[in-house]
Scaffold this active site. Structure first.
Site, PDB file in Angstrom:
ATOM      1  N   LEU A 185       0.864  -1.176   0.000  1.00 26.89           N
ATOM      2  CA  LEU A 185       0.000   0.000   0.000  1.00 26.89           C
ATOM      3  C   LEU A 185       0.902   1.229   0.000  1.00 26.89           C
ATOM      4  CD1 LEU A 185      -1.853  -2.338   0.907  1.00 26.89           C
ATOM      5  CD2 LEU A 185      -3.071  -0.707   2.348  1.00 26.89           C
ATOM      6  N   MET A 186       0.937   1.936  -1.125  1.00 27.28           N
ATOM      7  CA  MET A 186       1.907   2.999  -1.349  1.00 27.28           C
ATOM      8  C   MET A 186       1.270   4.376  -1.184  1.00 27.28           C
ATOM      9  SD  MET A 186       5.116   2.326  -2.283  1.00 27.28           S
ATOM     10  CE  MET A 186       5.615   3.522  -3.501  1.00 27.28           C
ATOM     11  N   LYS A 267      -8.379   3.243   7.326  1.00 27.47           N
ATOM     12  CA  LYS A 267      -7.391   2.183   7.138  1.00 27.47           C
ATOM     13  C   LYS A 267      -8.074   0.828   6.912  1.00 27.47           C
ATOM     14  CE  LYS A 267      -3.482   4.475   7.701  1.00 27.47           C
ATOM     15  NZ  LYS A 267      -2.659   4.282   8.890  1.00 27.47           N
ATOM     16  N   GLY A 289       3.634   0.449   5.438  1.00 24.17           N
ATOM     17  CA  GLY A 289       4.809   1.083   6.027  1.00 24.17           C
ATOM     18  C   GLY A 289       4.595   1.530   7.456  1.00 24.17           C
ATOM     19  N   GLN A 298      -1.593   4.061  14.510  1.00 23.33           N
ATOM     20  CA  GLN A 298      -0.657   2.953  14.501  1.00 23.33           C
ATOM     21  C   GLN A 298      -0.297   2.452  15.902  1.00 23.33           C
ATOM     22  OE1 GLN A 298       2.659   4.038  11.951  1.00 23.33           O
ATOM     23  NE2 GLN A 298       1.282   4.762  10.348  1.00 23.33           N
ATOM     24  N   CYS A 457      12.678  16.592 -20.809  1.00 25.81           N
ATOM     25  CA  CYS A 457      13.159  15.293 -20.351  1.00 25.81           C
ATOM     26  C   CYS A 457      13.511  14.474 -21.579  1.00 25.81           C
ATOM     27  CB  CYS A 457      12.125  14.570 -19.485  1.00 25.81           C
ATOM     28  SG  CYS A 457      10.643  14.061 -20.371  1.00 25.81           S
TER      29      CYS A 457
END
Length: 490
Positions: A185-186, A267, A289, A298, A457
């Site tokens: 999960l980013m 969450k 993370g 958390q 670029c």
């Protein structure tokens, strides 16, 4: 050139079948990673090391090969060597003199020898003979085994002699693809990128899942850092990037969930959605993370309630890691710059978030949540192969492109700093500024609004993406600089 790859020590203590499987996987990964640099690369060995033979002699390409190997999971270190048939001690001496003789006059040195196979001599015999003769014949100042200025390193394997020129450190771990798959999960910050890297280094195929809470800039930033992680550490395999639109989910939480319970409920909704995606893709575990008590959601009680939303294994590789250690790791793997400039969007902000969530209370709050909203978010999720994620995003974007920069305009080189340093963009009479793509969203607003800016670029894809976003944000002084012919478009 020949390279000898030494595998991660934990691989060597595996059972014989597992060890051979891991090393065969590593050989395949190396061929995949280096194929575009040397399609004819040869790999041999399946026990304790791999030997790579390449006919490439371009120093720039060789440097790129070394850089890629240093970031390939499963490699403890690797050596640049010259190989010769094993002769007598005088022949070994001549080979060492050939490669090290000019470096020894007036310097302290040591001879290091490793040996494998059956021989009528030992490693120390070789070291004493070669060392004493080199000292006498090459004008060395002396020998020191503890603090030499020069190390003359050789390996003897059966009837072969390797003279070692350089040793490069790898990242260790298991070969990517040797173990199962995970879905990370980013958010794109320090924590999730380091967690993803740790999974990749451990040999787990790591797919990326992003929950978009309402920001296009954030989605773009996460795609870029996910692509960077894959390209640098995991390009031997293709993995997926999944973007889930979570704006409506956030809206439903804000409307129907008590303030103190919002973070935990959000969450849980993410875990539910990630579980569905992982099950559909036959992925074995989820990765986050999170670290104990880094933020209010958390705490151990909250994590327990959050995990109850899924039956799937949830891995938290950073669970007992200090924040500064996480930041230090992000610096070393190259994701810290992304994280510092990552656009943030926090759709759920609790004034007094709970740190001791209870399942009964959370269940009561979720009874008021319309689960159809979550189903709709899953139905609208977008999935793309990570190697195509940047191109897919840039496709069909309508942004004005120019093939010449005019006096008074500023060209912003948005390439990664490594690329800008290796191949600087120089345009006579035109001001060129380096502003990496991961920093442009935050820093563009600080530039002189009266000037005209051209984004540059290599392929033109990243410049189109960021120009399109800046135009959408109201910056009208942006175009794309594409010096290639008009018909040459990605």
């Amino acid at each position: 050139m020949k390279l000898i790859v030494k595998v991660f020590p934990e691989i060597t203590i595996k059972s014989r079948p597992v060890r051979k499987r891991f090393i065969r996987q590593l050989a395949r990964n190396i061929r995949n990673v280096l194929h575009d640099l040397d399609p004819g690369l040869r790999t041999e060995g399946e026990w304790d090391n791999l030997e790579l033979d390449t006919s490439v002699d371009d120093p720039k390409v060789l440097h790129e090969m070394i850089e890629r190997l240093a970031c390939t999971p499963g490699i403890a270190h690797f050596l640049e060597v010259h190989e010769y048939p094993l002769g007598d001690f005088d022949d070994i001496l001549e080979k060492c003199r050939l490669h090290f003789g000019e470096r020894l006059p007036g310097r302290i040195f040591a001879v290091r020898c490793k040996r494998a196979g059956k021989h009528p001599f030992g490693s120390m015999d070789v070291e004493r003979y070669v060392g004493s003769r080199l000292r006498q014949e090459c004008g060395a100042a002396g020998i020191s085994l503890k603090q030499p200025d020069v190390e003359v390193r050789i390996e003897i394997r059966d009837q072969r002699l390797f003279v070692i020129h350089a040793q490069h450190k790898g990242i260790g771990g298991y070969p990517l693809g040797a173990l199962e798959q995970t879905l990370v999960l980013m958010s794109g910050g320090f924590d999730s990128t380091v967690a993803a890297w740790q999974m990749m280094r451990r040999g787990l195929l790591t797919h990326f899942c992003f929950f978009n809470l309402g920001g296009r800039a954030h989605e773009l930033g996460v795609m870029e850092v996910a692509h960077y992680l894959w390209k640098k550490y995991g390009s031997s395999h293709r993995v997926l990037f999944i973007s889930v639109p979570f704006e409506e989910v956030v809206g439903e939480i804000l409307k129907n969930v008590d303030d103190s319970q919002m973070g935990v409920v959000l969450k849980r909704m993410m875990l539910r959605a990630a579980t569905r995606i992982a099950e559909r893709l036959h992925i074995d575990a989820l990765v986050t993370g999170e670290a104990i008590s880094q933020v209010s959601s958390q705490t151990l009680p909250n994590l327990g309630v959050i995990d109850a939303a899924t039956d799937m294994l949830v891995l938290r590789p950073l669970i007992a890691t200090h924040k500064q250690d996480i930041i230090d790791t992000a610096e070393s793997i190259g994701t810290a710059a992304f994280a510092r400039h990552m656009p943030e969007y926090c759709g759920v902000i609790s004034v007094n978030p709970t740190t001791r969530a209870r399942r009964g209370r959370i269940g009561h709050e979720e009874e008021r949540f319309d689960m159809h909203v979550l189903e709709q978010a899953l139905a609208n999720a977008r999935q793309v192969s990570i190697d195509q994620v940047i191109d897919e995003m840039g496709r069909d974007l309508k942004v004005e492109e120019v093939d010449q920069a005019l006096a008074g305009q500023i060209v912003l080189d948005i390439r990664h700093p490594d690329a800008s340093e290796d191949e600087p963009l120089e345009l006579p009479g035109i001001e060129v500024q380096a502003l990496p793509f991961y920093a442009i969203n935050n820093r563009f607003k600080d530039l002189d609004a009266s000037r005209q800016y051209l984004l540059y670029c290599d392929k033109g894809v990243m410049s189109r993406l960021h120009a399109h976003h800046l135009l959408h944000e109201g910056h009208v002084n942006v175009r794309v600089y594409r010096p290639e012919a008009a018909g040459d478009r990605p």
